[in-house]
Design an enzyme around this catalytic site. Structure first.
Site, short mmCIF file in Angstrom:
data_model
loop_
_atom_site.label_atom_id
_atom_site.label_comp_id
_atom_site.label_asym_id
_atom_site.label_seq_id
_atom_site.Cartn_x
_atom_site.Cartn_y
_atom_site.Cartn_z
N GLY A 271 43.34 -10.64 -138.68
CA GLY A 271 44.65 -11.25 -139.14
C GLY A 271 45.43 -10.10 -140.11
N THR A 272 44.49 -9.35 -140.78
CA THR A 272 45.14 -8.31 -141.85
C THR A 272 45.80 -7.43 -140.55
OG1 THR A 272 43.45 -8.63 -142.99
CG2 THR A 272 44.61 -6.73 -143.40
N ALA B 86 31.46 -23.06 -147.52
CA ALA B 86 30.57 -22.46 -148.65
C ALA B 86 29.54 -21.70 -148.40
CB ALA B 86 30.37 -23.65 -149.82
N LYS C 188 32.35 -11.39 -136.85
CA LYS C 188 33.54 -11.80 -136.96
C LYS C 188 34.07 -12.23 -135.63
CE LYS C 188 38.35 -10.49 -138.25
NZ LYS C 188 38.52 -11.66 -139.09
N MET D 288 31.81 -15.25 -146.97
CA MET D 288 32.83 -15.30 -148.10
C MET D 288 32.59 -16.63 -149.09
SD MET D 288 35.13 -12.91 -148.19
CE MET D 288 36.61 -13.62 -148.90
N HIS E 205 35.42 -4.40 -138.55
CA HIS E 205 34.82 -5.30 -139.06
C HIS E 205 33.31 -5.60 -138.76
CE1 HIS E 205 38.92 -6.77 -140.25
NE2 HIS E 205 38.15 -7.61 -141.16
#
Length: 280
Positions: free
Chosen positions: A179-180, A21, A173, A25, A169
């Site tokens: 993953g995309t 959290a 990262k 993101m 990115h």
């Protein structure tokens, strides 16, 4: 009436735990979930700001939900709720596999945006979810625009034999390629077509400069730079023309409609589903 329907018919908000959290993101997910009237932000897990009100941490004011580093306790608390609960995970590739298994074991539905899972891990998680009759969503990219790009790429592949993928990115990262990008290459490979027939015998003077080869001879190139968020190009080539599809993320808020949709949809599933396009 099925048990899921009976529990949802009460009209009570869906309990949600957000893991990761305090990350980039995760902060956006906290904002989106806390503002959705049909969702109840039950708890959050983070690596920083332990004990602080997560609303204060993300800049929306106090919401009386403290940051903890104890995922197991939150999963147990969620499992004890009468409503079916959801865990949203935006953590790290080294942690996500165990996080998903733990959530399923507690009867909490995972919605996963963390990338870096191997094919073997995804298969194992799919079997685990099947045995538990538990919904699980693993989504490499929650942006609607990316789904549209992938669908356009599938259409273009019927007319072009040459294609390469570039993904860009931010430099925080942890995994590469994204993953995309892997999912996009898989979609094109599933069409049963041989891409990029060789025109010459290639040799790399510096290892890796031509990118990594996945699927049916599709190359992926990864860039990591500060200032970027998440971007992808799928470039098709043919004699006399180049066709480029590109998606740019300028604000992580673009992912939130997909995240909220996934939270609501995962309760209706009984197995693992991979990809946002499967629930649209």
């Amino acid at each position: 009436m099925p048990a899921d329907s009976a529990e949802r018919s009460s009209g009570q908000p869906i309990p949600v735990v957000i893991n990761g959290a305090t990350g980039k993101m995760g902060r956006e997910v906290v904002k989106a979930v806390s503002q959705a009237p049909d969702l109840n932000l039950l708890g959050v897990v983070g690596r920083t700001h332990i004990g602080e009100d997560v609303g204060e941490v993300v800049g929306i004011g106090p919401i009386e939900v403290p940051v903890t580093d104890d995922l197991q306790s939150l999963l147990l608390m969620t499992a004890q709720e009468r409503q079916l609960g959801v865990m949203v995970d935006f953590t790290h590739p080294s942690l996500v596999y165990e996080n998903i298994r733990a959530a399923i074991a507690y009867g909490v539905r995972p919605v996963v945006g963390t990338t870096g899972l191997s094919e073997a891990q995804i298969l194992d998680l799919a079997n685990f979810a099947d045995k538990a009759s538990m919904g699980c969503l693993i989504i490499p990219n929650f942006a609607i625009g990316m789904v549209l790009l992938q669908q356009a790429a599938i259409q273009a592949s019927h007319y072009f034999d040459h294609v390469e993928i570039i993904e860009l990115h931010h430099n925080q990262k942890a995994d590469a390629p994204s993953g995309t990008a892997i999912a996009t290459a898989a979609l094109l490979s599933n069409l049963g077509k041989d891409y990029n027939p060789a025109a010459v015998s290639e040799h790399e003077n510096i290892a890796g400069v031509r990118g990594g080869v996945v699927g049916d001879n599709i190359r992926i190139h990864s860039l990591r730079l500060p200032g970027l968020i998440a971007h992808q190009e799928v470039i098709f080539g043919a004699p006399g023309q180049v066709y480029t599809l590109r998606h740019d993320t300028t604000d992580r808020a673009c992912y939130m409609p997909g995240v909220l949709l996934a939270i609501r949809k995962v309760l209706k599933l009984k197995s693992l589903v991979y990809g946002l396009e499967k629930i649209l």
